[in-house]
Motif scaffolding. Structure first.
Motif, PDB file in Angstrom:
ATOM      1  N   LEU A 318       0.852  -1.178   0.000  1.00 55.69           N
ATOM      2  CA  LEU A 318       0.000   0.000   0.000  1.00 55.69           C
ATOM      3  C   LEU A 318       0.897   1.239   0.000  1.00 55.69           C
ATOM      4  O   LEU A 318       1.799   1.353   0.829  1.00 55.69           O
ATOM      5  CB  LEU A 318      -0.918  -0.015   1.224  1.00 55.69           C
ATOM      6  CG  LEU A 318      -2.112   0.946   1.235  1.00 55.69           C
ATOM      7  CD1 LEU A 318      -3.254   0.340   2.033  1.00 55.69           C
ATOM      8  CD2 LEU A 318      -1.730   2.282   1.839  1.00 55.69           C
ATOM      9  N   ALA A 320       1.264   5.583  -0.158  1.00 52.59           N
ATOM     10  CA  ALA A 320       0.617   6.860   0.123  1.00 52.59           C
ATOM     11  C   ALA A 320       1.540   7.987  -0.306  1.00 52.59           C
ATOM     12  O   ALA A 320       2.767   7.889  -0.188  1.00 52.59           O
ATOM     13  CB  ALA A 320       0.303   6.984   1.613  1.00 52.59           C
ATOM     14  N   ALA A 334      -8.285   7.710  -3.631  1.00 57.31           N
ATOM     15  CA  ALA A 334      -7.996   6.346  -3.176  1.00 57.31           C
ATOM     16  C   ALA A 334      -8.243   5.378  -4.325  1.00 57.31           C
ATOM     17  O   ALA A 334      -9.355   5.313  -4.848  1.00 57.31           O
ATOM     18  CB  ALA A 334      -8.862   5.983  -1.970  1.00 57.31           C
ATOM     19  N   LEU A 342     -11.234   6.558   3.705  1.00 56.87           N
ATOM     20  CA  LEU A 342     -10.003   7.346   3.777  1.00 56.87           C
ATOM     21  C   LEU A 342     -10.255   8.672   4.495  1.00 56.87           C
ATOM     22  O   LEU A 342      -9.478   9.067   5.371  1.00 56.87           O
ATOM     23  CB  LEU A 342      -9.455   7.587   2.372  1.00 56.87           C
ATOM     24  CG  LEU A 342      -8.330   8.610   2.240  1.00 56.87           C
ATOM     25  CD1 LEU A 342      -7.103   8.159   3.029  1.00 56.87           C
ATOM     26  CD2 LEU A 342      -7.977   8.836   0.773  1.00 56.87           C
ATOM     27  N   ILE A 364      -3.763   7.618  -2.267  1.00 57.83           N
ATOM     28  CA  ILE A 364      -3.564   6.251  -1.778  1.00 57.83           C
ATOM     29  C   ILE A 364      -3.708   5.288  -2.960  1.00 57.83           C
ATOM     30  O   ILE A 364      -4.619   5.430  -3.781  1.00 57.83           O
ATOM     31  CB  ILE A 364      -4.587   5.886  -0.682  1.00 57.83           C
ATOM     32  CG1 ILE A 364      -4.496   6.870   0.486  1.00 57.83           C
ATOM     33  CG2 ILE A 364      -4.354   4.466  -0.196  1.00 57.83           C
ATOM     34  CD1 ILE A 364      -3.197   6.813   1.243  1.00 57.83           C
ATOM     35  N   LEU A 381      -2.873   1.981   6.225  1.00 57.30           N
ATOM     36  CA  LEU A 381      -3.110   3.216   5.475  1.00 57.30           C
ATOM     37  C   LEU A 381      -2.608   4.430   6.259  1.00 57.30           C
ATOM     38  O   LEU A 381      -1.919   5.300   5.707  1.00 57.30           O
ATOM     39  CB  LEU A 381      -4.601   3.331   5.164  1.00 57.30           C
ATOM     40  CG  LEU A 381      -5.074   4.490   4.290  1.00 57.30           C
ATOM     41  CD1 LEU A 381      -6.336   4.083   3.540  1.00 57.30           C
ATOM     42  CD2 LEU A 381      -5.388   5.735   5.121  1.00 57.30           C
TER      43      LEU A 381
END
Length: 464
Positions: A318, A320, A334, A342, A364, A381
């Protein structure tokens, strides 16, 4: 005097029917979704009776209305037909069930026809199989089979779009498995509308389903998808079938994911992974190794998490990216995650973690095109967002999972032990997990850090 044909209006979204047209469906609330359907005369086609006894003795055949007590019902395992593809069998719940109807959808070029042709060519070596093509010619299918090097000496082919004729021919051939490619081009003579319309798709699917149930034939229907990625045709089609699966994948990616959205004979949301090669779709037995092909130098904002797909854990990366916003309203994007979730988690990060990103653009992305449907990636996240915001790289051998509540607490997730074992198998040495998911027995080489709150997780990474 000829009888006037009756008409009804059917909702494309939910399948509800009405006697007159209206701008909005009262059942689901959709606007401009009612389409006119002409109802044919209620008579029985004499040819339809030919397939009712085609495979006598099938225990699940429809129409054998016998009242039984619940305690007297046979609980023996349903017979399965292995497809020779372990990933497809996984999504189906162990293989094809005789008399079941499977609907497979996907974007054009995703590989629906390819995977079904491969499956039937191998199945035809052991049992009778029939491939009905309505969109391509027999020569086109034969050329594809030759290009893929498939065994084509036993598979029976039929090029036809008339549903009654297909069932009549199948009743003579008596296949154990039959593919109809695709349901949108099939038509019935007594339905007065064009192929692909609501009426034709609905009636054709119902007729083919009745044939499958009465003869014990495992039927696979190919369905088109609309622009928004949903299966085309009336929503009632999903209520008729037993299993609905989607083959997903972008044109610029060689990997395809097969996901079950409905399955009366197995687990829902099971995931199968295939790789598109010159020899067709090949199974990927260890998908975690594919989604973890990371760069040599890990950038800030990159974290690995473990998601649960059906009956197995899957490790995904994942990413970011947090950057200064030049707009009055910062963007929240996202890909592969729920954008509303989110926004909620960013508010929790500010309230209980003391990290304010309200004036920052937050992007994201779940690497590999995987869609994370569960809440186990919440903590991952937020740690990725803080890592990017602080511009601090996290350890390469770190794995994080956990659900974050509105009060900042870290809640446990199902199958935590299996997720940790999967991480250890792929070389991860440290894991931050909910306190309730701490190890009952130690895993060699894996350090597990249990946390109860968001502030504890930030302190564990020294990013508070």
């Amino acid at each position: 005097m000829a009888k006037k044909s009756k008409t009804a209006f059917v909702c494309n979204e939910c399948g509800a029917d009405y006697t007159k047209w209206a701008g909005q469906c009262n059942a689901c609330g959709a606007w401009n979704s009612l389409s006119e359907v002409r109802l044919g005369p209620a008579h029985t086609d004499s040819r339809a009776a030919n397939f009712t006894d085609a495979q006598a003795g099938y225990a699940g055949a429809a129409g054998q209305g016998k009242v039984q007590k619940l305690s007297e019902i046979d609980l023996s395992e349903l017979p399965r037909i292995p497809t020779n593809a372990s990933e497809l069998d996984r999504v189906l719940g162990g293989g094809l069930v005789p008399g079941s109807v499977v609907l497979i959808g996907g974007h054009p070029g995703a590989g629906k026809s390819t995977v079904l042709l491969q499956t039937l060519c191998h199945l035809s070596q052991k049992l009778p199989a029939l491939y009905v093509t309505g969109e391509e010619s027999l020569q086109q299918v034969a050329m594809r089979a030759k290009r893929l090097g498939l065994p084509a000496d036993h598979l029976q082919m039929l090029s036809e779009t008339n549903v009654e004729q297909i069932c009549l021919t199948a009743g003579e051939v008596k296949p154990k498995v039959m593919v109809v490619d695709s349901i949108q081009v099939m038509h019935m003579a007594e339905v007065q509308s064009a192929p692909g319309s609501v009426a034709q798709v609905r009636e054709s699917a119902a007729y083919l389903t009745r044939f499958a149930k009465q003869t014990g034939t495992a039927l696979i229907l190919v369905g088109h998808v609309t622009k928004d990625g949903t299966l085309a045709g009336p929503k009632v089609l999903e209520h008729i079938i037993d299993c609905s699966i989607m083959l997903e994948g972008t044109h610029d990616s060689r990997f395809r994911t097969l996901r079950a959205h409905k399955n009366r004979f197995g687990a829902v949301n099971e995931l199968g992974v295939f790789a598109m090669t010159e020899q067709g779709l090949k199974e990927v037995s260890n998908p975690s190794a594919i989604f973890l092909q990371r760069a040599d130098e890990i950038a800030a904002g990159s974290v690995v998490t473990s998601v649960w797909e059906g009956t197995r854990p899957l490790l995904v990366e994942l990413q970011a990216l947090v950057d200064d916003s030049s707009l009055g309203n910062p963007r929240r994007v996202a890909v592969g995650l729920d954008q509303n979730r989110l926004n909620m988690l960013l508010a929790v990060l500010h309230r209980h973690g003391g990290v304010l990103v309200g004036d920052q653009d937050v992007f994201i992305n779940v690497v590999g095109g995987v869609k994370v449907m569960e809440t186990s990636a919440d903590l991952t996240l937020l740690m990725a967002v803080v890592s990017s915001f602080r511009n601090r790289t996290l350890d390469r051998d770190l794995m994080i999972f956990g659900e974050v509540g509105l009060a900042g607490e870290i809640r446990p997730v199902p199958s935590g032990q299996e997720r940790l074992r999967e991480a250890a198998k792929h070389g991860f040495r440290k894991a931050i997990v909910p306190a309730a998911n701490r190890l009952k027995t130690d895993i060699e080489g894996l350090q597990v850090i249990p946390v109860k709150s968001l502030s504890e997780a930030l302190n564990a990474l020294d990013m508070a």
